[in-house]
Design a protein around this motif. Structure first.
Motif, mmCIF file in Angstrom:
data_model
loop_
_atom_site.group_PDB
_atom_site.id
_atom_site.type_symbol
_atom_site.label_atom_id
_atom_site.label_comp_id
_atom_site.label_asym_id
_atom_site.label_seq_id
_atom_site.Cartn_x
_atom_site.Cartn_y
_atom_site.Cartn_z
ATOM 1 N N GLN A 118 42.262 -73.577 1.780
ATOM 2 C CA GLN A 118 41.465 -73.569 2.970
ATOM 3 C C GLN A 118 40.793 -75.071 3.070
ATOM 4 N N ARG A 119 41.175 -76.116 2.980
ATOM 5 C CA ARG A 119 39.766 -77.360 3.242
ATOM 6 C C ARG A 119 41.163 -78.448 4.299
ATOM 7 N N GLN A 120 40.029 -79.069 4.570
ATOM 8 C CA GLN A 120 40.358 -79.762 5.976
ATOM 9 C C GLN A 120 41.458 -81.355 5.162
ATOM 10 N N VAL A 121 41.912 -82.208 5.748
ATOM 11 C CA VAL A 121 41.941 -83.431 5.574
ATOM 12 C C VAL A 121 41.850 -83.977 6.700
ATOM 13 N N ASN A 122 40.690 -85.048 6.612
ATOM 14 C CA ASN A 122 40.648 -86.250 8.118
ATOM 15 C C ASN A 122 41.121 -85.631 9.040
ATOM 16 N N GLY A 123 39.663 -84.313 9.099
ATOM 17 C CA GLY A 123 40.122 -83.369 10.221
ATOM 18 C C GLY A 123 40.715 -82.299 10.846
ATOM 19 N N LYS A 124 41.653 -82.071 9.902
ATOM 20 C CA LYS A 124 43.126 -82.010 10.025
ATOM 21 C C LYS A 124 43.574 -79.849 9.089
ATOM 22 N N PRO A 125 43.458 -79.165 9.151
ATOM 23 C CA PRO A 125 43.826 -78.225 8.701
ATOM 24 C C PRO A 125 45.044 -79.027 7.337
ATOM 25 N N LEU A 126 44.576 -78.167 6.172
ATOM 26 C CA LEU A 126 46.077 -79.265 5.200
ATOM 27 C C LEU A 126 46.911 -78.400 4.761
ATOM 28 N N VAL A 127 48.084 -79.396 5.580
ATOM 29 C CA VAL A 127 49.536 -79.319 5.437
ATOM 30 C C VAL A 127 50.184 -79.645 4.192
ATOM 31 N N TYR A 128 50.176 -78.771 3.164
ATOM 32 C CA TYR A 128 50.409 -79.648 1.714
ATOM 33 C C TYR A 128 52.123 -79.695 1.499
ATOM 34 N N PHE A 129 53.010 -80.626 1.590
ATOM 35 C CA PHE A 129 53.912 -80.589 1.325
ATOM 36 C C PHE A 129 54.374 -81.642 0.242
ATOM 37 N N ASP A 130 54.275 -81.504 -0.241
ATOM 38 C CA ASP A 130 54.198 -82.455 -1.753
ATOM 39 C C ASP A 130 54.556 -81.528 -3.128
ATOM 40 N N ASN A 131 54.335 -80.471 -3.290
ATOM 41 C CA ASN A 131 54.539 -80.069 -3.941
ATOM 42 C C ASN A 131 55.871 -80.010 -5.767
ATOM 43 N N ALA A 132 56.891 -80.740 -4.778
ATOM 44 C CA ALA A 132 57.470 -81.500 -5.843
ATOM 45 C C ALA A 132 57.093 -82.404 -6.856
ATOM 46 N N ALA A 133 55.405 -82.779 -6.049
ATOM 47 C CA ALA A 133 54.788 -83.966 -7.269
ATOM 48 C C ALA A 133 54.159 -82.745 -8.360
ATOM 49 N N THR A 134 53.353 -81.861 -7.481
ATOM 50 C CA THR A 134 52.522 -80.761 -7.934
ATOM 51 C C THR A 134 51.952 -79.719 -7.094
ATOM 52 N N SER A 135 52.775 -78.757 -7.584
ATOM 53 C CA SER A 135 51.742 -77.512 -7.000
ATOM 54 C C SER A 135 50.591 -77.195 -6.706
ATOM 55 N N GLN A 136 50.229 -76.236 -6.330
ATOM 56 C CA GLN A 136 48.838 -76.251 -5.659
ATOM 57 C C GLN A 136 48.191 -75.031 -7.390
ATOM 58 N N THR A 137 47.215 -74.697 -7.753
ATOM 59 C CA THR A 137 46.357 -73.631 -8.423
ATOM 60 C C THR A 137 46.542 -72.939 -7.917
ATOM 61 N N PRO A 138 46.250 -71.180 -8.386
ATOM 62 C CA PRO A 138 45.939 -70.375 -7.077
ATOM 63 C C PRO A 138 44.139 -69.901 -8.381
ATOM 64 N N GLN A 139 43.904 -69.291 -8.161
ATOM 65 C CA GLN A 139 41.962 -68.608 -7.840
ATOM 66 C C GLN A 139 42.332 -67.918 -9.658
ATOM 67 N N ARG A 140 43.585 -67.293 -10.050
ATOM 68 C CA ARG A 140 43.953 -66.610 -11.339
ATOM 69 C C ARG A 140 43.546 -67.793 -12.136
ATOM 70 N N VAL A 141 43.726 -69.019 -11.974
ATOM 71 C CA VAL A 141 44.878 -69.848 -12.603
ATOM 72 C C VAL A 141 43.318 -70.989 -12.997
ATOM 73 N N ILE A 142 42.656 -70.936 -11.633
ATOM 74 C CA ILE A 142 41.468 -71.622 -12.170
ATOM 75 C C ILE A 142 40.455 -70.652 -13.197
ATOM 76 N N ASP A 143 40.240 -69.241 -12.977
ATOM 77 C CA ASP A 143 39.528 -68.485 -13.470
ATOM 78 C C ASP A 143 39.990 -68.471 -15.078
ATOM 79 N N ALA A 144 40.918 -68.716 -15.369
ATOM 80 C CA ALA A 144 41.040 -69.155 -16.866
ATOM 81 C C ALA A 144 40.501 -69.978 -17.314
ATOM 82 N N ILE A 145 40.944 -70.733 -16.604
ATOM 83 C CA ILE A 145 40.257 -72.441 -17.009
ATOM 84 C C ILE A 145 38.453 -72.035 -17.486
ATOM 85 N N VAL A 146 38.006 -71.715 -16.617
ATOM 86 C CA VAL A 146 36.979 -71.299 -16.682
ATOM 87 C C VAL A 146 36.368 -70.598 -18.002
ATOM 88 N N ASP A 147 37.109 -69.645 -17.574
ATOM 89 C CA ASP A 147 36.927 -68.653 -19.059
ATOM 90 C C ASP A 147 37.242 -68.950 -20.178
#
Length: 404
Positions: A15-44
């Protein structure tokens, strides 16, 4: 039903922007992004039961231990390992490979041969070079062709009674090529060699069955499949893990210690010295649950659509060349614009909010084969869209116009 817009809502960073533009994340082979469910497990974990595991009698320790070992069972089930103690928790793929390479130092002798492929990440090359330096074994390489595929006839010629180990990635991180690992494993076993498969790039796309593959070792990183960084898994057949000596010494991996002699704990603890990444392991399990809830068949089908669409759109650009054109590949497109350095294109794309990887992708021998300094790599995940690919294509066109 597979609804990418619903899935995207699970990932706060999209949902964030980079350099004033909506983020288009195409670097998934380096690392994938993290869903809220996994973030919640870390916080828990850190909010409710942060404690060291396995040795404590108090409630928090027991709860953390239960959650951590539940995660090991999830990993075992996902990869279909026969026994839970065949799953060794690591800091990632590189750790798992080095663990095996260290162990084989005492099992190889001068003149033995080990085989790697020309498509490997540096993490699946350098540890074996170091192993050969320590043991006197000889490193052989399966060559590649212009399509970015392994030359299997050359692999047949390399195999002999001297071959003790074979190392190959399941999927090339630089080109997206899916290697014929079933055949590679079967042929290696026919001459008595063990096989380690680097599954770092496969695990977000393919649900590998280690028993069906009959692979001896399989390694992955959680951060490639929606999990946290700093945690991963080494699968090893029990008979092999029992033969290998411990990789590190310390707490947790011992049965008894005296100043005269130390005896080691059984599997998996023999290879898990010290306090592990407890939170990371638990979150790894949560990430596996998340991806399985979506379904790997759905993920594969959708990502294949993205790959075909991106390939078609990018090839509309005059002077653009794609590297890695195997019929069997996953959602990675590595390309260059004629006469323009990939770093310059990547820098301009970033200004437009598009995140791609540029360089040799820790696979320098591949770039040397093609006689190029590197590529622009766009790697897609199940939360990406065709509209984002359109943004990439327009960005590449703009970069070409500015840099030509």
């Amino acid at each position: 039903m597979f609804n990418v817009e619903t899935i995207r809502k699970d990932f706060p960073i999209l949902q964030r922007q980079v350099n004033g533009k909506p983020l288009v994340y195409f670097d998934n082979a380096a690392t994938s992004q993290t869903p809220q469910r996994v973030i919640d497990a870390i916080v828990d974990y850190y909010s409710n039961y942060n404690a060291n595991i396995h040795r404590g009698v108090h409630s928090l320790s027991q709860e953390a231990t239960d959650k951590y070992e539940e995660a090991r069972l999830k990993i075992q089930k996902h990869f279909n390992a026969k026994k839970s103690h065949e799953i060794i928790m690591t800091s990632g793929t590189t750790h798992g490979i080095n663990l095996v390479a260290s162990g084989f130092t005492s099992l190889l002798k001068k003149g033995d041969e080990v085989i790697v492929s020309a498509l490997e990440h540096h993490s699946n090359i350098v540890p074996w070079q170091m192993l050969c330096e320590r043991s006197g074994a000889v490193l052989k390489v399966i060559p590649m062709n212009d399509e970015g595929e392994l030359v299997m006839s050359a692999y047949d010629d390399l195999l002999s009674e001297k071959t003790k180990l074979v190392f190959v990635n399941h999927i090339s991180n630089a080109l997206g090529t899916i290697n014929p690992i079933e055949s590679i494993i079967k042929k290696a076993h026919a001459v008595g060699a063990a096989v380690l498969v680097d599954g770092a790039q496969a695990c977000p796309h393919i649900k590998a069955d280690v028993q069906a593959l009959d692979v001896d070792f399989y390694v992955v990183s959680a951060h490639k499949m929606c999990g946290p960084t700093g945690v991963g898994m080494l699968y090893g057949k029990e008979e092999w893990l029992s033969k290998l000596p411990p990789y590190q010494g310390g707490g947790e991996m011992i049965a008894e210690v005296s100043f005269e002699k130390t005896t080691y704990a059984g599997l998996p603890h023999k290879f898990e010295a010290g306090t592990p990444n407890i939170c990371g392991g638990i979150a790894f399990g949560a990430a596996i649950d998340y991806m399985n809830n979506i379904g790997f068949k759905k993920i594969d089908a959708y990502e294949h659509e993205l790959l075909e669409y991106a390939t078609k759109r990018l090839l509309e650009i005059e002077g653009l060349k794609i590297y890695g054109t195997s019929k069997h590949k996953t959602s990675v497109v590595s390309f260059n614009l004629n006469g323009i350095h990939p770093y310059d294109v990547g820098t301009l794309l970033d200004k437009m909010g598009v995140a791609v990887r540029t360089g040799h992708h820790c696979a320098q021998p591949i770039m040397d084969y093609f006689k190029i300094p590197g590529t622009i790599r766009a790697s897609f995940a199940f939360y990406n869209t065709k509209a984002e690919i359109d943004v990439l294509v327009e960005g590449v066109k703009k970069a070409k116009m500015m840099l030509s």
